[in-house]
Design a protein around this motif. Structure first.
Motif, PDB file in Angstrom:
ATOM      1  N   GLN A 173     -24.446  18.032 -36.517  1.00  0.00           N
ATOM      2  CA  GLN A 173     -24.621  17.973 -35.068  1.00  0.00           C
ATOM      3  C   GLN A 173     -25.105  16.583 -34.631  1.00  0.00           C
ATOM      4  OE1 GLN A 173     -27.242  21.261 -34.265  1.00  0.00           O
ATOM      5  NE2 GLN A 173     -25.674  22.804 -34.654  1.00  0.00           N
ATOM      6  N   SER A 180     -19.903  10.608 -30.432  1.00  0.00           N
ATOM      7  CA  SER A 180     -19.576  10.705 -29.001  1.00  0.00           C
ATOM      8  C   SER A 180     -20.280   9.642 -28.168  1.00  0.00           C
ATOM      9  CB  SER A 180     -19.955  12.102 -28.480  1.00  0.00           C
ATOM     10  OG  SER A 180     -19.264  13.103 -29.197  1.00  0.00           O
ATOM     11  N   GLU A 347     -13.465  21.508 -29.682  1.00  0.00           N
ATOM     12  CA  GLU A 347     -14.004  21.331 -28.325  1.00  0.00           C
ATOM     13  C   GLU A 347     -15.312  22.105 -28.180  1.00  0.00           C
ATOM     14  OE1 GLU A 347     -12.632  21.668 -23.629  1.00  0.00           O
ATOM     15  OE2 GLU A 347     -11.379  22.546 -25.194  1.00  0.00           O
ATOM     16  N   SER A 348     -15.361  23.316 -28.725  1.00  0.00           N
ATOM     17  CA  SER A 348     -16.594  24.114 -28.616  1.00  0.00           C
ATOM     18  C   SER A 348     -17.714  23.496 -29.431  1.00  0.00           C
ATOM     19  CB  SER A 348     -16.341  25.558 -29.072  1.00  0.00           C
ATOM     20  OG  SER A 348     -16.163  25.634 -30.474  1.00  0.00           O
ATOM     21  N   SER A 350     -18.121  20.300 -29.556  1.00  0.00           N
ATOM     22  CA  SER A 350     -18.419  19.054 -28.830  1.00  0.00           C
ATOM     23  C   SER A 350     -17.941  17.790 -29.526  1.00  0.00           C
ATOM     24  CB  SER A 350     -19.931  18.937 -28.557  1.00  0.00           C
ATOM     25  OG  SER A 350     -20.383  20.023 -27.801  1.00  0.00           O
TER      26      SER A 350
END
Length: 437
Positions: A173, A180, A347-348, A350
């Protein structure tokens, strides 16, 4: 190496062009004849013959139909001493143009050759028929429909809760957040790697891989990331490995399939090389291209997790229909594709939009929602198929409109594949290092 076959679109344009398929069971071999470009529906055969006939392994098919005697009319006639199942659309034709895709064998057969052992059945499903029965709606709706139809699960409020997919580890994570963040750099990555012993060991292993041929010895994590690998590569490989470890690789895959990690690394490597050759005004970020290439087939693992009873069936259909796009076979069996579930899950979780969008439309690179990421991964994957390094049907010429949009040429892409194959030994060793973790 994958055994690629032609899509047959270039060689099958006449009404009497038929595909020859070899099936077998404990009773013996049978021949199947059906319109060349349609899907062979195995379930129809099983239901109507009460025989659980299976596709013969691709390299065995190639060997069987490459016999010299099958180049003669006498040998071709003798072939039809085997039982013949013929699609109802072909039974009345006086002459058939036979195409066997694995071996490339082609010949004309007179109806009299196979009449004695012929049985007429409804065997083929056209691509338009597959499209007609697909559920409508966005990807999440389609996935929900497939899950409810093919499993005992009933969708609750959140699809990801229903599916029982494992959550990503805290380190993963953190790496997604770094991936990102355009402002993130090595100074923020090194501490994340250092506190995760498994990731630290992987980074050190990658840095000494012959593929990167780092000069001198690697003394530390800082040295490995800063001097050899760089921010982008470490983040992308760490994400690819972490996501690959969330689910087990399936066991009952199509035979002659390219190993999962080999296809992932080769696609990522070639796609990144191609992206760097594109002009600055349309060039996607090579690091994100690499990540999308590394994860382009992740949805395949998700399908195996979601639909275990149907995954073996999917594998047999892929073997029986090597000329068809994989997404159409998945639509026929499951009503959802690996690209849909893979992109939705990313996508879920992220991941960057460039990554999941690039994966979602890699089979549809001219879609209005597709972009340079989809297009360059599409080209890389199809170029690797031409060299037997990726799974799926082979187009002898890459999509000309996609070439125009990316500014790349067939010759440039072929040259990059050849250059990559020069490094094949070290690239394969690097692939094994990923697969072992």
């Amino acid at each position: 190496m994958a055994i690629g076959v032609n899509t047959l679109g270039e060689v099958a344009g006449q009404a009497n062009d038929v595909r020859l398929v070899l099936l077998h069971d404990n009773v013996g071999k049978v021949l199947v004849l059906l319109p060349a470009t349609v899907l062979l529906n195995l379930v129809s055969i099983w239901r109507d013959t009460e025989r659980h006939l299976q596709p013969v392994k691709g390299d065995d098919v190639k060997r069987f139909f490459s016999q010299e005697k099958l180049l003669t009319e006498g040998g071709q006639k003798k072939l039809f001493s085997l039982p013949v199942f013929i699609d109802v659309k072909c039974e009345a034709l006086d002459t058939l143009n036979i195409i066997e895709p694995y071996s490339g064998l082609r010949f004309s057969a007179n109806r009299s050759w196979y009449m004695a052992g012929m049985r007429s059945l409804r065997l083929g499903v056209s691509l338009s028929d597959i499209d007609k029965v697909q559920p409508s709606g966005d990807d999440e709706t389609v996935i929900s429909h497939a899950v409810e139809r093919f499993t005992a699960l009933r969708i609750r409020q959140r699809l990801e809760d229903t599916l029982g997919l494992p959550s990503l580890a805290p380190t993963t994570q953190k790496i997604i957040m770094l991936r990102s963040d355009d402002a993130a750099g090595v100074d923020r990555l090194v501490p994340v790697v250092k506190v995760d012993p498994s990731l630290s060991a992987q980074v050190m292993s990658w840095s000494v891989s012959p593929y990167y041929a780092a000069p001198g010895s690697i003394q530390s994590i800082d040295d490995a990331i800063i001097r050899v690998l760089g921010f982008d590569l470490v983040v992308n490989l760490a994400l690819g490995i972490a996501m690959g470890k969330t689910l087990s690789l399936p066991d009952d895959t199509p035979r002659n399939q390219t190993p999962y990690w080999q296809q992932a690394v080769y696609t990522a490597t070639l796609a990144e090389r191609l992206a760097k050759k594109m002009s600055n005004d349309i060039r996607p970020k090579p690091g994100l291209v690499y990540l999308a290439g590394l994860l382009h087939n992740f949805g395949y693992i998700v399908l195996a997790h979601l639909f275990p009873p149907h995954f073996s069936l999917l594998s047999r259909y892929i073997e029986a229909n090597p000329h068809l796009r994989l997404d159409y076979i998945e639509k026929h069996i499951l009503h959802v594709t690996r690209e849909q579930v893979g992109a939705w899950l990313m996508e879920s979780w992220s991941l960057p939009e460039e990554v999941f969008n690039g994966i979602r439309y890699l089979n549809d690179p001219l879609n209005s929602k597709a972009d340079a990421y989809s297009q360059v991964i599409h080209l890389a994957n199809h170029a690797l198929r031409q060299s037997g390094l990726a799974d799926g049907p082979v187009d002898h010429v890459l999509n000309p409109e996609v070439l125009v949009r990316t500014g790349l040429t067939q010759a440039e892409i072929t040259a990059e594949v050849e250059l990559m194959q020069v490094d094949s030994e070290s690239l394969l060793e690097f692939t094994h290092s990923l697969a072992d973790h």
